[in-house]
Design an enzyme around this catalytic site. Sequence first.
Site, PDB file in Angstrom:
ATOM      1  N   LYS A 190       0.882  -1.180   0.000  1.00 46.46           N
ATOM      2  CA  LYS A 190       0.000   0.000   0.000  1.00 46.46           C
ATOM      3  C   LYS A 190       0.910   1.218   0.000  1.00 46.46           C
ATOM      4  O   LYS A 190       1.359   1.675   1.060  1.00 46.46           O
ATOM      5  CB  LYS A 190      -0.886  -0.027   1.244  1.00 46.46           C
ATOM      6  CG  LYS A 190      -2.233   0.690   1.096  1.00 46.46           C
ATOM      7  CD  LYS A 190      -2.152   2.109   0.604  1.00 46.46           C
ATOM      8  CE  LYS A 190      -1.905   3.099   1.716  1.00 46.46           C
ATOM      9  NZ  LYS A 190      -1.743   4.499   1.210  1.00 46.46           N
ATOM     10  N   SER A 233       4.982   7.817   9.645  1.00 46.89           N
ATOM     11  CA  SER A 233       5.045   8.681  10.830  1.00 46.89           C
ATOM     12  C   SER A 233       4.738   7.892  12.110  1.00 46.89           C
ATOM     13  O   SER A 233       4.079   6.843  12.071  1.00 46.89           O
ATOM     14  CB  SER A 233       4.043   9.825  10.679  1.00 46.89           C
ATOM     15  OG  SER A 233       2.738   9.282  10.604  1.00 46.89           O
ATOM     16  N   THR A 234       5.185   8.424  13.219  1.00 48.54           N
ATOM     17  CA  THR A 234       4.953   7.780  14.512  1.00 48.54           C
ATOM     18  C   THR A 234       3.456   7.690  14.795  1.00 48.54           C
ATOM     19  O   THR A 234       2.963   6.684  15.305  1.00 48.54           O
ATOM     20  CB  THR A 234       5.689   8.566  15.612  1.00 48.54           C
ATOM     21  OG1 THR A 234       7.095   8.542  15.280  1.00 48.54           O
ATOM     22  CG2 THR A 234       5.475   7.966  16.974  1.00 48.54           C
ATOM     23  N   GLU A 268       9.113   1.475  11.138  1.00 54.38           N
ATOM     24  CA  GLU A 268      10.201   2.440  10.885  1.00 54.38           C
ATOM     25  C   GLU A 268       9.558   3.813  10.908  1.00 54.38           C
ATOM     26  O   GLU A 268       8.870   4.179   9.948  1.00 54.38           O
ATOM     27  CB  GLU A 268      10.808   2.198   9.503  1.00 54.38           C
ATOM     28  CG  GLU A 268      11.307   0.792   9.278  1.00 54.38           C
ATOM     29  CD  GLU A 268      12.761   0.648   9.643  1.00 54.38           C
ATOM     30  OE1 GLU A 268      13.216  -0.488   9.752  1.00 54.38           O
ATOM     31  OE2 GLU A 268      13.430   1.675   9.813  1.00 54.38           O
ATOM     32  N   CYS A 308      13.751  10.425   6.957  1.00 53.95           N
ATOM     33  CA  CYS A 308      13.421  10.128   8.357  1.00 53.95           C
ATOM     34  C   CYS A 308      14.610  10.384   9.274  1.00 53.95           C
ATOM     35  O   CYS A 308      14.445  10.860  10.389  1.00 53.95           O
ATOM     36  CB  CYS A 308      12.956   8.688   8.468  1.00 53.95           C
ATOM     37  SG  CYS A 308      14.086   7.539   7.662  1.00 53.95           S
ATOM     38  N   GLU A 351       9.193  16.596  14.378  1.00 53.20           N
ATOM     39  CA  GLU A 351       9.697  16.309  13.031  1.00 53.20           C
ATOM     40  C   GLU A 351       9.036  17.255  12.030  1.00 53.20           C
ATOM     41  O   GLU A 351       7.814  17.287  11.912  1.00 53.20           O
ATOM     42  CB  GLU A 351       9.368  14.857  12.670  1.00 53.20           C
ATOM     43  CG  GLU A 351      10.034  14.415  11.392  1.00 53.20           C
ATOM     44  CD  GLU A 351       9.718  12.964  11.051  1.00 53.20           C
ATOM     45  OE1 GLU A 351       8.554  12.550  11.203  1.00 53.20           O
ATOM     46  OE2 GLU A 351      10.639  12.253  10.611  1.00 53.20           O
TER      47      GLU A 351
END
Length: 499
Positions: A194, A248-249, A269, A303, A403
């Site tokens: 995806k 993203s987190t 990740e 990242c 970030e």
Amino acid sequence: MTTTRQSYAPHEQARRFLSREVHQLWIGGQQTPASSGEKLPTVNPSTGEVLAHLAAGGRADVDLAVRAARGAFAGPWSAWSPYERQALLTRVAAMLDERFEELVEIEALDMGAPVSRLRNSKAALNRMLAFFAGQATNISGETLSNGMPGQIATMTLKAPVGVVGGIIPWNGPLNGQFWIIGAVLASGCTAVLKPSEDASLSVLRVAELLDEVGVPPGVINVVTGTGEAAGHALAAHPDVDRIAFTGSTETGRRIIEASTVNIKKLQLELGGKSADIVCSSADLDAAVPGAAMGVFANSGQICYAGTRVLVQRSVVDEFTERLLVFMDTLRVGHSLDSTASLGPVVSQPQLDKVLSYVDIGRGEGAELLRGGERMGGELGSGYFVQPSVFSGVTNRMRIAREEIFGPVLSILPFDDVDEAIAIANDSDFGLGGAVWSQDLSTALRVVNGVHTGTMWVNCYGYVDPLVGFGGTKLSGYGAKGSGAHMDTYLYTKCVYIQM
Ligand code: NAD
């Protein structure tokens, strides 16, 4: 810093692919329309114009793709020998070599990375394919002694986990997808990919090319669509065994929640806010361009970007002065301009986010030394933001903690190495980081002291699959590369044999 003035077009092969009315899903080795019949536009970030339309996949499409992947997992693919899978990976590598320029142009137009950067990434991709080809014939369990009474032989076997859901971000899908595809082909798993709704095209094109070199139908499937619809459906699907997620987190948290339905294995990740530490013992000739490109490469959309540049106070003025001179050599331009070193950010929302952080930094009292504006002129319709530098940043400021994922570098002065280590560790993230020093004991003190998944010494951003790359804290878990990477595509079966 200079800008370009021209219009650019891809070559014939990429143009033919891009001219399709709608890019369909790739399921069971075939173009497959989305069951809803709906489509999503994808935009060329260099111009702001619609580049193509993607089929908007949803739950029913994910279900179809997972069934194709499950069928392929149980089918003839499961009997392929390690040598056959290795030979397939070698053919994939040869295909990439041949079709790389077409893929570079598709990727450049889709997500905005300049062709110069993408062409340079070919060597890394070659290494990745060579690594996974080697891994295909390197899967083994152990023969173990045991304390059982009688004659019992014991061993472990390694078996592929099954269907892998691969959820991919927009910042580098051309290479990023091969961390999943390589491991899937080497291990004997199957996958549903995806890609990001902002950059799906290179993943769709690669799927077709994999078919041409003999990847069996259903082994690699692609469902495009939004994260909320297609991504969530994949993470929550009860017949997906493992998720490989890069992103993203915040999305990582959602995926953990969704994965509880069948206790999926996860590799996450996630984001970063890495510290790049420049000591007074650094060679500034190397440290200045190294630290600058540790942030500005890919327009900051990496990242592990070293966005917190910690500079020892005794050299901070010289470092800053040289940094601004180096920035004058950066050339921002259309992603197909082969002289451009930096392209746009991926989308209008990403541009807005980056510019909002410039305002936040100013509001927090940091001094904007360079950049901070959307670029105009010929680049005015694209999502170009000037490479930007803040000085006088403290680690309490949001620009040092969150970030940004754009070309924004913050300079934070420090007095001694212990203070630098403490600042580096005062972060929710733990992904990358570097130290610049010609004094090895200082460099190793920093390497040992900083809690992060990857550290570079006198360089920035090298990643070799033989070594690996990964994060800790909110940057996730499950390193890429090395034998540990392959292990997450396998499970261990303990076998007891009565003799
Ligand atoms: P994102 O988290 O918004 O999206 C990543 C992918 O997840 C996309 O395909 C998206 O459609 C999908 N998604 C979104 N919501 C979802 C949901 N609820 N369920 C399932 N899937 C969902 O990230 P992004 O903006 O595309 O990429 C930038 C982020 O990725 C940054 O935080 C960056 O640090 C991170 N990143 C990390 C690494 C790494 O190796 N650690 C590498 C590249 C990017």
